[in-house]
Design an enzyme around this catalytic site. Structure first.
Site, PDB file in Angstrom:
ATOM      1  N   LYS A  31       0.818  -1.219   0.000  1.00  0.00           N
ATOM      2  CA  LYS A  31       0.000   0.000   0.000  1.00  0.00           C
ATOM      3  C   LYS A  31       0.851   1.267   0.000  1.00  0.00           C
ATOM      4  O   LYS A  31       0.496   2.258  -0.632  1.00  0.00           O
ATOM      5  CB  LYS A  31      -0.955   0.006   1.192  1.00  0.00           C
ATOM      6  CG  LYS A  31      -0.281   0.133   2.540  1.00  0.00           C
ATOM      7  CD  LYS A  31      -1.294   0.215   3.664  1.00  0.00           C
ATOM      8  CE  LYS A  31      -0.616   0.333   5.010  1.00  0.00           C
ATOM      9  NZ  LYS A  31       0.215   1.525   5.168  1.00  0.00           N
ATOM     10  N   THR A  32       1.982   1.225   0.725  1.00  0.00           N
ATOM     11  CA  THR A  32       2.852   2.413   0.778  1.00  0.00           C
ATOM     12  C   THR A  32       3.372   2.739  -0.619  1.00  0.00           C
ATOM     13  O   THR A  32       3.438   3.907  -1.020  1.00  0.00           O
ATOM     14  CB  THR A  32       4.035   2.164   1.737  1.00  0.00           C
ATOM     15  OG1 THR A  32       3.525   1.840   3.020  1.00  0.00           O
ATOM     16  CG2 THR A  32       4.917   3.394   1.835  1.00  0.00           C
TER      17      THR A  32
ATOM     18  N   ASP B  10      -3.428   7.482   4.491  1.00  0.00           N
ATOM     19  CA  ASP B  10      -2.887   6.156   4.806  1.00  0.00           C
ATOM     20  C   ASP B  10      -3.571   5.614   6.064  1.00  0.00           C
ATOM     21  O   ASP B  10      -4.024   6.389   6.913  1.00  0.00           O
ATOM     22  CB  ASP B  10      -1.378   6.279   5.037  1.00  0.00           C
ATOM     23  CG  ASP B  10      -0.694   4.927   5.144  1.00  0.00           C
ATOM     24  OD1 ASP B  10      -1.273   3.915   4.695  1.00  0.00           O
ATOM     25  OD2 ASP B  10       0.435   4.871   5.684  1.00  0.00           O
ATOM     26  N   GLU B  11      -3.636   4.284   6.196  1.00  0.00           N
ATOM     27  CA  GLU B  11      -4.163   3.625   7.407  1.00  0.00           C
ATOM     28  C   GLU B  11      -5.557   4.167   7.772  1.00  0.00           C
ATOM     29  O   GLU B  11      -5.847   4.461   8.930  1.00  0.00           O
ATOM     30  CB  GLU B  11      -3.207   3.821   8.600  1.00  0.00           C
ATOM     31  CG  GLU B  11      -1.768   3.400   8.349  1.00  0.00           C
ATOM     32  CD  GLU B  11      -1.557   1.893   8.464  1.00  0.00           C
ATOM     33  OE1 GLU B  11      -2.543   1.171   8.630  1.00  0.00           O
ATOM     34  OE2 GLU B  11      -0.414   1.449   8.384  1.00  0.00           O
TER      35      GLU B  11
ATOM     36  N   GLN C 114      -7.658  -5.021   9.582  1.00  0.00           N
ATOM     37  CA  GLN C 114      -6.581  -4.646  10.498  1.00  0.00           C
ATOM     38  C   GLN C 114      -6.970  -3.455  11.380  1.00  0.00           C
ATOM     39  O   GLN C 114      -6.109  -2.769  11.927  1.00  0.00           O
ATOM     40  CB  GLN C 114      -5.308  -4.324   9.708  1.00  0.00           C
ATOM     41  CG  GLN C 114      -4.744  -5.532   8.964  1.00  0.00           C
ATOM     42  CD  GLN C 114      -3.402  -5.243   8.319  1.00  0.00           C
ATOM     43  OE1 GLN C 114      -2.393  -5.092   8.996  1.00  0.00           O
ATOM     44  NE2 GLN C 114      -3.383  -5.159   7.004  1.00  0.00           N
TER      45      GLN C 114
ATOM     46  N   ARG D 208       1.685 -11.447  10.406  1.00  0.00           N
ATOM     47  CA  ARG D 208       3.059 -10.970  10.625  1.00  0.00           C
ATOM     48  C   ARG D 208       4.076 -12.020  10.192  1.00  0.00           C
ATOM     49  O   ARG D 208       5.267 -11.733  10.064  1.00  0.00           O
ATOM     50  CB  ARG D 208       3.316 -10.637  12.102  1.00  0.00           C
ATOM     51  CG  ARG D 208       2.440  -9.575  12.781  1.00  0.00           C
ATOM     52  CD  ARG D 208       2.336  -8.304  11.995  1.00  0.00           C
ATOM     53  NE  ARG D 208       1.153  -8.333  11.162  1.00  0.00           N
ATOM     54  CZ  ARG D 208       0.964  -7.530  10.119  1.00  0.00           C
ATOM     55  NH1 ARG D 208       1.891  -6.649   9.792  1.00  0.00           N
ATOM     56  NH2 ARG D 208      -0.133  -7.597   9.394  1.00  0.00           N
TER      57      ARG D 208
END
Length: 636
Positions: A40-41, A227-228, A258, A595
């Protein structure tokens, strides 16, 4: 071919098809559902570059992130791709941007632009001074807890009364008193021309409700990238709506799966309801995962599929086949610690570096026994975002009672006990320490106490502490800890610490750890060795990471252990009767799973040694299709 002449061709080579479609076509309101490890970044960075290459002025672009570190990393990558830093581009946290805007437009809403920003510590100090002047100061919890009530109220856009009733019902009797403290807190800040972090967002929203100012701000920011987005709260969502009301070029990137920070005021509703707020919104999916093996993703997809409130998604791996996750049944917490530590030791022996291993848990208290076992095997480890179990102040306070019961001359432990005693100040502590040094035995000390000049409250506290120390000698370790807790220490924790609930959970875990020791001497030796071991390892940078899932978000390891996945532990007990809370707990579990890059171990135990009762595996384990994992039973 130069970048300026053909950014589209060059960007297409750098991105996968999903990513490229977003970078090229994210006009108007756009929701990007970006699965874990899907890049995504990268999409945000290239979208900024693409807009600038298309001729959009950098000053018309706003990039909002959740940490200053993330903003810095993204802006650095933008500069690297373009070959220059685009002057005028603003990127940063909500609070950073709010500060910039209030310096420019603050006067329009009666805010002096020369305001100073006070940090959390300063805020708590002001609240503490206000509480000290109230008649009911003894009834208040720690000032940081009051600040938590206020902050959560602001960020959820609820009244203090609603916030306390919904999140902190144990303090409902203090609602009117907290409201008075809040009003006084606001007056003090206004008088001193100070804003706290929450004020920055409150007044940014106020700017956006001022028609003249809002028109200037929304006219400037023609493209807004967030973002987020799944971590935003109601206050931030309101700001964003007004910010994008003119051009509606708002691209939000997030993953509803998330969203795990409701305790901070974040709400999954923001991302879920985005298409309702913007019926014309385009929805893009990033579901190609570059982190984990297919087996881990199949497992994760199955877990999250049980949530009803979500955008259905199915993460796909680009990696080669790996091994199935392993679910391990242990007898109790101690044997769980032994298994995990020995398995980690074996992984290190075959070449896995300690820093490539993460051990995750729902709550901090769940790692206490594991720390002991890791230390026994001399495996280097660090606690992410905190102290080791036996280094924590509240654990050391409890252990202090046992240390003085074993060694009357343990001055450091006596000092801890005196410090938590009401009515005993510094001068009184020094007189008591001197008396201990002069006394030969505990009985001598008791007999000499009557000669000391202490205020009534101090004498009563001291007598109570001596009574506790004498009683714990005749109780089991677990019973003694319970006695200390119920004799005033639980109340002390509530008044002194903001995270009182977590600290009380730690002490419950200490009781379970203590239940494995038949005598005080062995228990104290283990506690001492735990504290001492922190300085033994020169290569602490290459260490196994122990972390709560919340603090592990955004990180990854080659091997992940998720421990304590038992009923009444994970999910957290508070979610038992709340379907919405249970879904968030499942998202926490999902975040922990995702993770892992190559190997995933999930452990649970079947017997609670302190309560002497059998316990079940977590409902989250029971839901998973058996063909997606291996199961090891270590209880035979």
């Amino acid at each position: 071919m130069s970048l300026k002449l053909s950014p589209v061709i060059l960007y297409e080579k750098e991105l996968n098809q999903q990513q490229f479609e977003i970078v090229k076509n994210a006009e108007g309101p756009c929701l990007i559902i970006a699965g874990a490890g899907s890049g995504k970044t990268r999409v945000l960075v290239y979208r900024v570059c693409y807009l600038i290459e298309k001729g959009i002025s950098p000053s018309n672009i706003l990039l909002l992130t959740f940490t200053n570190k993330a903003a810095k990393e993204m802006l650095t990558r933008v500069e690297k791709i373009l070959g220059f830093f685009p002057k005028g581009l603003i990127g940063g946290t909500f609070h950073h941007v709010a500060n910039l805007l209030l310096r420019i437009y603050g006067k329009e809403i009666n805010i002096n632009p020369n305001f100073t920003i006070i940090d959390e510590e300063d805020s708590i100090s002001i609240i503490k001074e206000i509480i000290e002047k109230t008649e009911k100061k003894e009834k208040f919890p720690h000032p940081s807890k009051i600040k938590e009530f206020i902050s959560l109220s602001i960020n959820t856009c609820e009244s203090l009364k609603e916030t306390i009733n919904n999140f902190f019902p144990g303090y409902a009797n203090l609602i009117s008193d907290v409201e008075k403290v809040y009003k006084e807190y606001q007056k003090v800040k206004r008088k001193l021309n100070q804003l706290d972090y929450d004020d920055l967002l409150v007044y940014w929203l106020k700017l956006m409700r001022n028609e003249a100012v809002a028109d200037k701000i929304s006219s400037r920011f023609k493209y807004i990238l967030v973002d987020e987005y799944h971590d935003t709260n109601k206050l931030q969502a309101k700001i964003l709506y007004l910010l994008a009301i003119k051009h509606k070029n708002i691209m939000v990137v997030g993953d509803d799966a998330q969203s795990i920070y409701s305790f901070r005021g974040a709400t999954v509703a923001n991302i879920i309801e985005f298409p309702k707020i913007y019926p014309e919104a385009k929805i893009f999916y990033l579901d190609i995962n570059y982190r984990s093996t297919p087996q881990i993703l199949n497992f994760a997809n199955d877990v999250i599929s049980h949530n009803k409130i979500q955008f259905p998604k199915n993460l796909l791996s680009v990696r080669e086949n790996g091994v199935k996750p392993v679910i391990v049944k242990c007898r109790n917490m101690k044997e769980e610690g032994i298994f995990v530590s020995q398995r980690i030791n074996k992984l290190i022996e075959i070449g896995i570096e300690p820093k490539e291993i993460g051990v995750l848990f729902r709550s901090r208290y769940q790692a206490g026994e594991l720390e002991i076992e890791l230390s026994k095997l001399k495996i280097p480890y660090i606690i992410r975002g905190g102290l080791r179990f036996f280094e924590q102040a509240h654990i050391k306070d409890i252990v202090a009672y046992y240390r003085v019961s074993e060694n009357f001359k343990d001055i450091l432990s006596w000092r801890r006990i005196f410090n938590i005693s009401e009515g005993i100040g510094e001068k009184g502590i020094e007189r008591l320490i001197n008396l201990i040094l002069k006394s030969e035995t505990f009985d001598d000390f008791k007999n000499e106490i009557v000669k000391l000049k202490l205020i009534k409250k101090g004498k009563e506290s001291l007598e109570k502490q001596i009574e506790i120390i004498e009683k714990v000698k005749n109780l089991s370790l677990s019973e003694g800890i319970e006695l200390i807790l119920n004799s005033g220490y639980a109340r002390y924790i509530t008044r002194k610490y903001k995270d009182d609930i977590e600290r009380l959970e730690d002490i419950k875990s200490l009781k379970e750890i203590a239940s494995f020791y038949s005598n005080v001497s062995d228990f104290l030796s283990e506690a001492a060795l735990q504290e001492y071991s922190k300085g033994e390892n020169p290569n602490i940078k290459n260490a196994v990471v122990l972390s709560t899932v919340h603090q592990a978000k955004g990180l990854e390891w080659k091997v992940v252990f998720l421990i304590g996945v038992c009923d009444n532990h994970f999910p957290h007990p508070y979610s038992a009767k709340d379907p919405i809370a249970l879904e968030e707990e499942r998202r926490i579990f999902y975040v922990g799973i995702t993770r892992a890059k190559e190997d995933l171990y999930i452990t649970y135990y079947s017997y609670d040694n302190f309560k002497y009762i059998p316990i079940k595996k977590s409902i989250f384990i029971e839901e998973i299709s058996p063909e997606l994992y291996e199961e090891w039973d270590l209880t035979f």
